[in-house]
Design an enzyme around this catalytic site. Structure first.
Site, mmCIF file in Angstrom:
data_model
loop_
_atom_site.group_PDB
_atom_site.id
_atom_site.type_symbol
_atom_site.label_atom_id
_atom_site.label_comp_id
_atom_site.label_asym_id
_atom_site.label_seq_id
_atom_site.Cartn_x
_atom_site.Cartn_y
_atom_site.Cartn_z
ATOM 1 N N VAL A 1 0.810 -1.223 0.000
ATOM 2 C CA VAL A 1 0.000 0.000 0.000
ATOM 3 C C VAL A 1 0.838 1.266 0.000
ATOM 4 O O VAL A 1 0.291 2.364 -0.113
ATOM 5 C CB VAL A 1 -0.975 0.036 1.197
ATOM 6 C CG1 VAL A 1 -2.009 -1.064 1.094
ATOM 7 C CG2 VAL A 1 -0.234 -0.012 2.521
ATOM 8 N N TYR A 2 2.145 1.153 0.164
ATOM 9 C CA TYR A 2 2.985 2.352 0.146
ATOM 10 C C TYR A 2 3.047 2.887 -1.284
ATOM 11 O O TYR A 2 3.722 2.333 -2.147
ATOM 12 C CB TYR A 2 4.394 2.045 0.643
ATOM 13 C CG TYR A 2 4.513 1.705 2.115
ATOM 14 C CD1 TYR A 2 3.415 1.766 2.973
ATOM 15 C CD2 TYR A 2 5.728 1.321 2.655
ATOM 16 C CE1 TYR A 2 3.528 1.458 4.320
ATOM 17 C CE2 TYR A 2 5.856 1.016 4.003
ATOM 18 C CZ TYR A 2 4.759 1.080 4.829
ATOM 19 O OH TYR A 2 4.889 0.761 6.162
ATOM 20 N N SER A 3 2.292 3.955 -1.508
ATOM 21 C CA SER A 3 2.232 4.611 -2.820
ATOM 22 C C SER A 3 1.868 3.631 -3.923
ATOM 23 O O SER A 3 2.466 3.624 -5.008
ATOM 24 C CB SER A 3 3.564 5.316 -3.124
ATOM 25 O OG SER A 3 3.867 6.273 -2.130
ATOM 26 N N ASN A 4 0.867 2.773 -3.635
ATOM 27 C CA ASN A 4 0.334 1.830 -4.625
ATOM 28 C C ASN A 4 1.415 0.931 -5.227
ATOM 29 O O ASN A 4 1.426 0.656 -6.436
ATOM 30 C CB ASN A 4 -0.397 2.576 -5.744
ATOM 31 C CG ASN A 4 -1.611 3.325 -5.244
ATOM 32 O OD1 ASN A 4 -2.388 2.808 -4.455
ATOM 33 N ND2 ASN A 4 -1.765 4.563 -5.696
ATOM 34 N N LYS B 1 4.625 -6.030 3.502
ATOM 35 C CA LYS B 1 3.344 -6.267 4.168
ATOM 36 C C LYS B 1 2.227 -6.238 3.136
ATOM 37 O O LYS B 1 2.320 -5.533 2.130
ATOM 38 C CB LYS B 1 3.117 -5.184 5.232
ATOM 39 C CG LYS B 1 4.208 -5.116 6.292
ATOM 40 C CD LYS B 1 3.972 -4.020 7.315
ATOM 41 C CE LYS B 1 4.136 -2.624 6.759
ATOM 42 N NZ LYS B 1 5.541 -2.320 6.362
#
Length: 344
Positions: free
Chosen positions: A61-64, A87
């Site tokens: 989820v970190y910057s898609n 993750k």
């Protein structure tokens, strides 16, 4: 750099690890953190490796997914020198299977992460949040399949409630499936809720803590004090709504104590705050982040020395808050210390 066992696993991790949420940053949250491209990321990783930091943490989820992609590009040609932690489990889209840790999501998510990072295995996969909709047997059997296939080396969780973590450990033991050896948790001098339940569980079950946001979401950088508002340029202007809450007076009381001890030791406020965490029970590694080389080098100054017992006691006292029920009554009773000796 000191190296520690990750829980009761055979994996040795550095006391400080590096969080890559700033890599490829975009959007209201990650864009405010930083947006290092592959070239800048490679320079930061060079500094980390020179200092003995070998563990790099990211997430889908970190910057898609851009963080994983930039990390992969920055470690190209030296994969054997680093440990990769990523993750999955938080929503990455609007579809019914774009969130959680179902069999489909786990298998697909791991394959996608491997492709983005450009590697054939992940050293530590952590489930980013508890998914009540997926049976624990389905979850653990799928992780077992991925470990046996060589795509994962170790597994852990992040932000899990204590009861569910204990349940999964029990089910894993009964079936001979991989145990969670790590729990990535929020823990800092202004956020000590981890100690009430999750820390005793970790000590009893051999689960190592990987600490995220050890400087309290940027509040313990030394730039915020009673007489100083949030400075211009601080990411808190954009990201405070995402941060774990803290009362102003509690923050100022902790910063006052940090200022005193920083003056005594000749260290900075962030270095003192990080060093306190490094001496806490169950902590395997503290994840530091940096938008640039200057921030990274300052954070590296948290290792190689130790606070005294007196200094730790003063920080403990300044940061203490009565825990919520059902833990509060034990703290209020004279017999608490006999029933709950320090976890050292």
């Amino acid at each position: 750099m000191e190296y520690r066992q990750l829980g009761t696993s055979g994996l040795r991790v550095p006391a400080l690890s590096f969080g890559t949420g700033t890599f490829g940053g975009s959007g209201p949250l990650f864009g405010a953190w930083g947006n290092s491209d592959a070239q800048e990321a490679r320079r930061l990783i060079d500094i980390c490796l020179d200092a003995g930091i070998t563990l790099f943490d990211t997430a889908d989820v970190y910057s898609n997914g851009a963080s994983e992609e930039v990390l992969g590009a920055a470690i190209r040609g030296r994969r054997d020198r680093v440990l990769i932690s990523t993750k999955l489990g938080l929503p990455t889209g609007e579809g019914p299977n774009d969130w959680g840790v179902s069999r489909d999501r786990l298998i697909g998510g791991v394959e996608a992460a491997l492709q983005r990072i450009g590697t054939d295995h992940i050293d530590l996969l952590q489930l980013h949040a508890f998914d009540a909709s997926t049976p624990v047997e389905e979850l653990l059997a799928t992780l077992d399949q991925l470990v046996r296939a060589g795509k994962l080396r170790h597994v852990g969780v992040s932000n899990y409630p204590g009861w569910q973590l204990m349940k999964t450990l029990d089910v894993a033991d009964r079936h001979g499936w991989p145990r969670f050896v790590a729990h990535q948790v929020y823990y800092s001098l202004i956020g000590r809720a981890y100690e009430a339940d999750l820390m005793p569980l970790a000590a009893d079950q051999g689960v190592g803590a990987l600490v995220w946001s050890p400087l309290g979401w940027g509040r313990l950088t030394g730039k915020i004090r009673r007489s100083s508002p949030i400075p211009d340029g601080s990411r808190l202007h954009q990201t405070a709504a995402f941060a774990p809450p803290v009362e102003d007076e509690h923050l100022y009381r902790v910063v006052d104590a940090l200022d005193e001890i920083a003056a005594e030791t000749g260290k900075t406020v962030p270095q003192v705050a990080l060093n306190w965490l490094l001496q806490r029970p169950t902590v395997s590694s503290v994840i530091i982040g940096a938008r640039n080389e200057e921030q990274l080098r300052q954070n590296l100054g948290a290792v190689g020395w130790a606070l005294t017992r007196d200094q730790i006691a003063r920080l403990d006292q300044a940061s203490y808050q009565m825990p919520a029920y059902p833990y509060a009554p034990y703290h209020q009773q004279a017999g608490f210390a006999r029933l709950n000796p320090p976890l050292v």
